[in-house]
Write a protein that holds these residues in place. Sequence first.
Motif, PDB file in Angstrom:
ATOM      1  N   ASN A 234      30.227 -25.184 -28.914  1.00  0.00           N
ATOM      2  CA  ASN A 234      29.776 -26.192 -28.351  1.00  0.00           C
ATOM      3  C   ASN A 234      28.522 -26.291 -27.977  1.00  0.00           C
ATOM      4  OD1 ASN A 234      32.323 -27.121 -26.933  1.00  0.00           O
ATOM      5  ND2 ASN A 234      32.606 -24.711 -25.907  1.00  0.00           N
ATOM      6  N   GLY A 235      28.198 -25.653 -28.020  1.00  0.00           N
ATOM      7  CA  GLY A 235      26.785 -25.419 -29.321  1.00  0.00           C
ATOM      8  C   GLY A 235      24.976 -26.503 -28.100  1.00  0.00           C
ATOM      9  N   LYS A 236      25.641 -26.917 -27.256  1.00  0.00           N
ATOM     10  CA  LYS A 236      24.553 -26.750 -26.089  1.00  0.00           C
ATOM     11  C   LYS A 236      23.433 -25.744 -25.135  1.00  0.00           C
ATOM     12  CE  LYS A 236      24.956 -30.991 -26.943  1.00  0.00           C
ATOM     13  NZ  LYS A 236      24.471 -32.073 -27.330  1.00  0.00           N
ATOM     14  N   TRP A 237      22.152 -25.832 -25.703  1.00  0.00           N
ATOM     15  CA  TRP A 237      21.122 -24.183 -24.919  1.00  0.00           C
ATOM     16  C   TRP A 237      20.956 -24.246 -23.183  1.00  0.00           C
ATOM     17  CZ3 TRP A 237      18.974 -20.170 -25.275  1.00  0.00           C
ATOM     18  CH2 TRP A 237      17.533 -20.003 -24.983  1.00  0.00           C
ATOM     19  N   SER A 238      21.783 -23.332 -22.519  1.00  0.00           N
ATOM     20  CA  SER A 238      21.432 -23.434 -21.192  1.00  0.00           C
ATOM     21  C   SER A 238      23.301 -23.339 -21.038  1.00  0.00           C
ATOM     22  CB  SER A 238      20.397 -23.762 -20.445  1.00  0.00           C
ATOM     23  OG  SER A 238      21.063 -23.805 -19.254  1.00  0.00           O
ATOM     24  N   GLN A 239      23.889 -24.515 -20.911  1.00  0.00           N
ATOM     25  CA  GLN A 239      25.154 -25.273 -20.856  1.00  0.00           C
ATOM     26  C   GLN A 239      26.435 -24.300 -21.340  1.00  0.00           C
ATOM     27  OE1 GLN A 239      25.780 -28.967 -20.939  1.00  0.00           O
ATOM     28  NE2 GLN A 239      28.375 -28.555 -20.852  1.00  0.00           N
TER      29      GLN A 239
END
Length: 323
Positions: A234-239
Amino acid sequence: MLILHRVHAVQDPMHPDELDAHSFDRQCGWLAQLFNVLPLDEAVERLRAGTLPARALSITFDDGYADAHDVALPILLRHGLSATFFIATGAIDGGCMWNDVVEEAVRRTSRESLDLGGFDVKGLQSCKLGSLELRRVASERIKHALKYLPLEQRQALAHRIAAHAGVQPSSGLMMSSKQLRHLRRAGMQIGAHTVSHPILAGLGAEQARAEVGLSKRQLESVLGEPVQLFAYPNGKWSQDFDAQAVEIVQEQGFDAAFTTEWGSADASTNPYLIPRFTPWDRTRLRFGLRLADNLYRGGTGQPASLLQRLPSQDRRSPWALDV
Protein backbone atom coordinates in the motif's frame (compact mmCIF):
# COMPACT_ATOMS: atom_id res chain seq x y z
CA MET A 1 9.55 5.94 -10.50
CA LEU A 2 6.50 4.40 -12.13
CA ILE A 3 4.28 1.98 -10.17
CA LEU A 4 1.92 -0.41 -11.97
CA HIS A 5 0.05 -3.56 -10.98
CA ARG A 6 -1.66 -5.38 -13.84
CA VAL A 7 -1.72 -5.39 -17.63
CA HIS A 8 -4.82 -7.18 -18.90
CA ALA A 9 -4.76 -8.88 -22.30
CA VAL A 10 -7.97 -7.01 -23.13
CA GLN A 11 -9.86 -4.32 -21.25
CA ASP A 12 -11.36 -5.58 -17.99
CA PRO A 13 -15.07 -4.60 -17.79
CA MET A 14 -14.82 -4.39 -13.99
CA HIS A 15 -11.83 -2.02 -14.26
CA PRO A 16 -11.97 -0.20 -17.59
CA ASP A 17 -9.40 2.35 -16.35
CA GLU A 18 -6.69 -0.26 -15.81
CA LEU A 19 -3.99 -0.99 -18.38
CA ASP A 20 -4.55 -3.49 -21.16
CA ALA A 21 -2.01 -4.70 -23.69
CA HIS A 22 -2.78 -1.96 -26.21
CA SER A 23 -2.57 0.92 -23.74
CA PHE A 24 0.56 -0.46 -22.08
CA ASP A 25 2.27 -0.87 -25.45
CA ARG A 26 1.47 2.76 -26.20
CA GLN A 27 2.70 3.85 -22.76
CA CYS A 28 5.99 1.96 -23.18
CA GLY A 29 6.53 3.74 -26.48
CA TRP A 30 6.11 7.09 -24.74
CA LEU A 31 8.44 6.10 -21.92
CA ALA A 32 11.15 4.97 -24.32
CA GLN A 33 10.91 8.28 -26.20
CA LEU A 34 10.62 10.64 -23.23
CA PHE A 35 12.81 9.11 -20.52
CA ASN A 36 16.05 7.31 -19.76
CA VAL A 37 14.55 4.09 -18.39
CA LEU A 38 17.00 2.38 -16.02
CA PRO A 39 17.01 -1.00 -14.24
CA LEU A 40 16.03 -0.29 -10.65
CA ASP A 41 19.23 -1.51 -8.99
CA GLU A 42 21.28 0.70 -11.30
CA ALA A 43 18.96 3.64 -10.61
CA VAL A 44 19.39 3.17 -6.84
CA GLU A 45 23.18 2.98 -7.13
CA ARG A 46 23.35 6.07 -9.33
CA LEU A 47 20.87 7.89 -7.08
CA ARG A 48 23.24 7.41 -4.14
CA ALA A 49 26.21 8.47 -6.23
CA GLY A 50 24.46 11.52 -7.64
CA THR A 51 25.03 10.33 -11.23
CA LEU A 52 21.48 9.80 -12.47
CA PRO A 53 21.04 10.99 -16.07
CA ALA A 54 18.45 13.60 -16.97
CA ARG A 55 14.88 12.30 -17.07
CA ALA A 56 15.83 9.04 -15.35
CA LEU A 57 12.89 6.70 -14.70
CA SER A 58 12.36 3.12 -13.54
CA ILE A 59 9.28 0.93 -14.00
CA THR A 60 7.91 -1.23 -11.18
CA PHE A 61 5.03 -3.69 -10.83
CA ASP A 62 3.57 -4.61 -7.44
CA ASP A 63 2.04 -7.84 -6.11
CA GLY A 64 2.99 -10.46 -8.72
CA TYR A 65 0.03 -10.87 -11.07
CA ALA A 66 0.47 -13.47 -13.80
CA ASP A 67 -0.56 -11.02 -16.53
CA ALA A 68 2.44 -8.85 -15.62
CA HIS A 69 4.48 -11.82 -16.85
CA ASP A 70 2.26 -13.05 -19.68
CA VAL A 71 1.18 -9.70 -21.14
CA ALA A 72 3.54 -6.98 -19.88
CA LEU A 73 6.85 -8.83 -20.27
CA PRO A 74 6.71 -9.29 -24.08
CA ILE A 75 5.78 -5.62 -24.49
CA LEU A 76 8.64 -4.48 -22.25
CA LEU A 77 11.09 -6.62 -24.21
CA ARG A 78 9.80 -5.33 -27.54
CA HIS A 79 10.51 -1.76 -26.42
CA GLY A 80 13.86 -2.64 -24.86
CA LEU A 81 12.69 -1.67 -21.36
CA SER A 82 13.48 -3.14 -17.96
CA ALA A 83 11.09 -3.40 -15.01
CA THR A 84 11.18 -4.61 -11.42
CA PHE A 85 8.44 -6.88 -10.07
CA PHE A 86 7.71 -6.71 -6.33
CA ILE A 87 6.20 -10.02 -5.25
CA ALA A 88 3.89 -10.88 -2.35
CA THR A 89 5.20 -14.41 -1.90
CA GLY A 90 2.20 -15.92 -0.14
CA ALA A 91 0.17 -15.71 -3.35
CA ILE A 92 2.62 -17.25 -5.83
CA ASP A 93 2.14 -20.81 -7.11
CA GLY A 94 -1.65 -20.85 -7.00
CA GLY A 95 -2.49 -18.43 -4.21
CA CYS A 96 -4.92 -15.52 -4.31
CA MET A 97 -4.59 -12.17 -2.52
CA TRP A 98 -7.43 -11.19 -0.19
CA ASN A 99 -8.58 -8.29 -2.37
CA ASP A 100 -8.85 -10.60 -5.39
CA VAL A 101 -10.83 -13.13 -3.35
CA VAL A 102 -13.37 -10.33 -2.81
CA GLU A 103 -13.11 -9.03 -6.37
CA GLU A 104 -13.70 -12.44 -7.94
CA ALA A 105 -16.56 -13.22 -5.56
CA VAL A 106 -18.41 -10.07 -6.63
CA ARG A 107 -17.50 -10.46 -10.29
CA ARG A 108 -18.43 -14.13 -10.69
CA THR A 109 -21.35 -14.70 -8.33
CA SER A 110 -24.69 -15.55 -9.92
CA ARG A 111 -26.53 -13.72 -7.17
CA GLU A 112 -28.23 -10.39 -7.73
CA SER A 113 -27.29 -9.19 -4.26
CA LEU A 114 -25.11 -10.10 -1.27
CA ASP A 115 -26.38 -9.54 2.26
CA LEU A 116 -23.25 -8.93 4.32
CA GLY A 117 -24.86 -7.15 7.24
CA GLY A 118 -24.59 -10.26 9.41
CA PHE A 119 -20.80 -10.23 9.17
CA ASP A 120 -20.76 -7.53 11.86
CA VAL A 121 -18.05 -5.41 10.22
CA LYS A 122 -18.38 -1.66 9.86
CA GLY A 123 -19.03 -0.79 6.22
CA LEU A 124 -20.34 -4.21 5.22
CA GLN A 125 -24.00 -4.23 4.28
CA SER A 126 -26.37 -5.52 1.63
CA CYS A 127 -24.89 -4.99 -1.85
CA LYS A 128 -27.00 -4.97 -5.00
CA LEU A 129 -25.27 -6.63 -7.98
CA GLY A 130 -27.83 -6.22 -10.77
CA SER A 131 -25.48 -4.35 -13.11
CA LEU A 132 -21.77 -4.13 -13.88
CA GLU A 133 -21.56 -0.69 -12.28
CA LEU A 134 -23.23 -1.97 -9.10
CA ARG A 135 -20.71 -4.81 -8.95
CA ARG A 136 -17.84 -2.34 -9.32
CA VAL A 137 -19.21 -0.23 -6.47
CA ALA A 138 -19.84 -3.27 -4.26
CA SER A 139 -16.34 -4.63 -4.79
CA GLU A 140 -14.69 -1.34 -3.87
CA ARG A 141 -16.95 -0.86 -0.86
CA ILE A 142 -16.22 -4.33 0.52
CA LYS A 143 -12.46 -4.00 -0.02
CA HIS A 144 -12.48 -0.61 1.69
CA ALA A 145 -14.27 -2.12 4.71
CA LEU A 146 -11.75 -4.96 5.03
CA LYS A 147 -8.48 -3.26 4.11
CA TYR A 148 -7.34 -2.05 7.54
CA LEU A 149 -8.69 -4.93 9.61
CA PRO A 150 -6.18 -7.16 11.41
CA LEU A 151 -4.41 -9.44 8.94
CA GLU A 152 -5.99 -12.76 9.94
CA GLN A 153 -9.47 -11.27 10.24
CA ARG A 154 -9.18 -9.63 6.82
CA GLN A 155 -8.16 -12.88 5.16
CA ALA A 156 -10.86 -14.92 6.90
CA LEU A 157 -13.61 -12.44 6.02
CA ALA A 158 -12.58 -12.33 2.36
CA HIS A 159 -12.97 -16.10 2.13
CA ARG A 160 -16.27 -16.03 4.06
CA ILE A 161 -17.60 -13.51 1.55
CA ALA A 162 -16.48 -15.70 -1.34
CA ALA A 163 -18.20 -18.72 0.22
CA HIS A 164 -21.34 -16.64 0.78
CA ALA A 165 -21.24 -15.65 -2.90
CA GLY A 166 -20.77 -19.27 -3.96
CA VAL A 167 -17.43 -18.55 -5.65
CA GLN A 168 -14.19 -20.50 -5.34
CA PRO A 169 -11.16 -18.15 -5.31
CA SER A 170 -9.07 -18.27 -8.46
CA SER A 171 -5.77 -20.14 -8.48
CA GLY A 172 -4.45 -18.58 -11.69
CA LEU A 173 -4.24 -14.85 -11.04
CA MET A 174 -0.74 -14.75 -9.60
CA MET A 175 2.66 -15.78 -10.94
CA SER A 176 4.31 -19.13 -10.42
CA SER A 177 7.89 -19.72 -9.34
CA LYS A 178 8.64 -20.76 -12.92
CA GLN A 179 7.35 -17.42 -14.22
CA LEU A 180 9.48 -15.53 -11.68
CA ARG A 181 12.58 -17.34 -12.88
CA HIS A 182 11.63 -16.59 -16.48
CA LEU A 183 11.27 -12.88 -15.68
CA ARG A 184 14.74 -12.87 -14.17
CA ARG A 185 16.28 -14.71 -17.12
CA ALA A 186 14.64 -12.16 -19.41
CA GLY A 187 16.59 -9.39 -17.67
CA MET A 188 13.88 -8.17 -15.30
CA GLN A 189 14.44 -7.66 -11.58
CA ILE A 190 12.56 -9.17 -8.65
CA GLY A 191 11.92 -7.46 -5.32
CA ALA A 192 10.11 -8.43 -2.13
CA HIS A 193 6.66 -7.17 -1.12
CA THR A 194 6.07 -9.16 2.12
CA VAL A 195 4.34 -12.54 2.30
CA SER A 196 0.66 -11.67 2.74
CA HIS A 197 0.55 -7.95 1.80
CA PRO A 198 -0.30 -6.70 5.32
CA ILE A 199 -0.59 -3.17 6.63
CA LEU A 200 2.85 -3.15 8.24
CA ALA A 201 1.97 -0.22 10.52
CA GLY A 202 -0.63 -2.44 12.19
CA LEU A 203 1.73 -5.31 13.01
CA GLY A 204 3.94 -5.93 16.01
CA ALA A 205 7.67 -6.04 15.45
CA GLU A 206 7.98 -9.83 15.28
CA GLN A 207 5.11 -10.28 12.84
CA ALA A 208 6.38 -7.45 10.65
CA ARG A 209 9.89 -8.93 10.74
CA ALA A 210 8.51 -12.32 9.66
CA GLU A 211 6.54 -10.78 6.78
CA VAL A 212 9.53 -8.82 5.48
CA GLY A 213 12.28 -11.35 6.11
CA LEU A 214 10.43 -14.46 4.97
CA SER A 215 9.43 -12.86 1.68
CA LYS A 216 13.09 -12.10 1.02
CA ARG A 217 14.23 -15.63 1.83
CA GLN A 218 11.45 -17.26 -0.19
CA LEU A 219 12.30 -15.25 -3.29
CA GLU A 220 16.01 -15.93 -2.85
CA SER A 221 15.21 -19.63 -2.69
CA VAL A 222 13.17 -19.45 -5.91
CA LEU A 223 15.75 -17.36 -7.79
CA GLY A 224 19.00 -18.66 -6.32
CA GLU A 225 20.36 -15.15 -5.81
CA PRO A 226 20.10 -12.24 -3.33
CA VAL A 227 16.97 -10.07 -3.38
CA GLN A 228 17.91 -6.53 -2.38
CA LEU A 229 14.86 -4.35 -3.18
CA PHE A 230 11.62 -4.01 -1.19
CA ALA A 231 8.28 -2.25 -1.70
CA TYR A 232 5.98 -1.44 1.23
CA PRO A 233 2.44 -2.85 0.75
CA ASN A 234 0.00 0.00 0.00
CA GLY A 235 2.96 2.25 0.70
CA LYS A 236 1.67 5.39 2.43
CA TRP A 237 3.80 6.66 5.31
CA SER A 238 2.16 6.40 8.75
CA GLN A 239 -1.07 5.00 7.32
CA ASP A 240 0.47 1.81 5.87
CA PHE A 241 4.02 1.61 7.20
CA ASP A 242 6.02 3.37 9.90
CA ALA A 243 9.50 3.85 11.33
CA GLN A 244 9.46 0.32 12.75
CA ALA A 245 8.88 -1.11 9.26
CA VAL A 246 11.71 0.98 7.80
CA GLU A 247 14.06 -0.22 10.52
CA ILE A 248 13.09 -3.86 9.89
CA VAL A 249 13.63 -3.51 6.13
CA GLN A 250 17.12 -2.16 6.79
CA GLU A 251 17.80 -4.86 9.36
CA GLN A 252 16.83 -7.60 6.89
CA GLY A 253 19.55 -6.48 4.48
CA PHE A 254 17.65 -4.70 1.71
CA ASP A 255 19.54 -2.02 -0.22
CA ALA A 256 16.50 0.18 -0.85
CA ALA A 257 12.74 0.34 -0.29
CA PHE A 258 9.92 2.06 -2.14
CA THR A 259 6.71 3.81 -1.13
CA THR A 260 3.63 4.89 -3.10
CA GLU A 261 4.06 8.53 -2.12
CA TRP A 262 4.21 10.82 -5.13
CA GLY A 263 7.47 12.55 -5.84
CA SER A 264 10.90 12.25 -7.43
CA ALA A 265 14.15 11.18 -5.81
CA ASP A 266 17.60 12.75 -5.73
CA ALA A 267 20.86 12.15 -3.85
CA SER A 268 19.30 13.51 -0.63
CA THR A 269 16.42 10.99 -0.67
CA ASN A 270 16.40 8.35 2.06
CA PRO A 271 17.04 5.09 0.13
CA TYR A 272 14.39 3.35 2.25
CA LEU A 273 11.73 5.97 1.40
CA ILE A 274 12.00 6.28 -2.38
CA PRO A 275 8.72 7.62 -3.87
CA ARG A 276 6.73 6.16 -6.78
CA PHE A 277 3.58 7.25 -8.58
CA THR A 278 1.26 6.39 -11.46
CA PRO A 279 0.29 8.88 -14.18
CA TRP A 280 -3.21 8.38 -15.55
CA ASP A 281 -3.53 10.73 -18.52
CA ARG A 282 -4.69 9.33 -21.85
CA THR A 283 -2.77 11.47 -24.33
CA ARG A 284 0.97 11.53 -24.94
CA LEU A 285 1.23 15.24 -24.14
CA ARG A 286 -0.63 15.07 -20.83
CA PHE A 287 1.16 11.84 -19.90
CA GLY A 288 4.55 13.45 -20.45
CA LEU A 289 3.59 16.62 -18.59
CA ARG A 290 2.26 14.62 -15.66
CA LEU A 291 5.55 12.75 -15.37
CA ALA A 292 7.54 15.96 -15.75
CA ASP A 293 5.42 17.60 -13.05
CA ASN A 294 6.09 14.72 -10.69
CA LEU A 295 9.81 14.84 -11.50
CA TYR A 296 10.39 18.56 -11.07
CA ARG A 297 7.70 19.63 -8.61
CA GLY A 298 8.03 16.75 -6.16
CA GLY A 299 4.72 15.14 -7.09
CA THR A 300 2.34 17.14 -4.95
CA GLY A 301 -0.58 15.64 -6.84
CA GLN A 302 -1.53 19.09 -8.06
CA PRO A 303 -1.43 19.75 -11.82
CA ALA A 304 1.36 21.84 -13.28
CA SER A 305 0.34 25.10 -14.87
CA LEU A 306 0.73 23.62 -18.36
CA LEU A 307 -1.59 20.78 -17.45
CA GLN A 308 -4.17 23.25 -16.18
CA ARG A 309 -4.17 25.01 -19.54
CA LEU A 310 -4.84 21.86 -21.54
CA PRO A 311 -8.41 20.79 -22.37
CA SER A 312 -10.03 18.98 -19.47
CA GLN A 313 -10.39 15.21 -19.89
CA ASP A 314 -11.71 12.46 -17.66
CA ARG A 315 -11.19 13.19 -13.97
CA ARG A 316 -9.34 10.04 -13.13
CA SER A 317 -8.01 8.52 -9.95
CA PRO A 318 -4.23 8.24 -9.45
CA TRP A 319 -4.85 4.47 -9.33
CA ALA A 320 -6.47 4.36 -12.78
CA LEU A 321 -3.72 2.86 -14.89
CA ASP A 322 -5.15 3.13 -18.42
CA VAL A 323 -3.32 5.96 -20.19
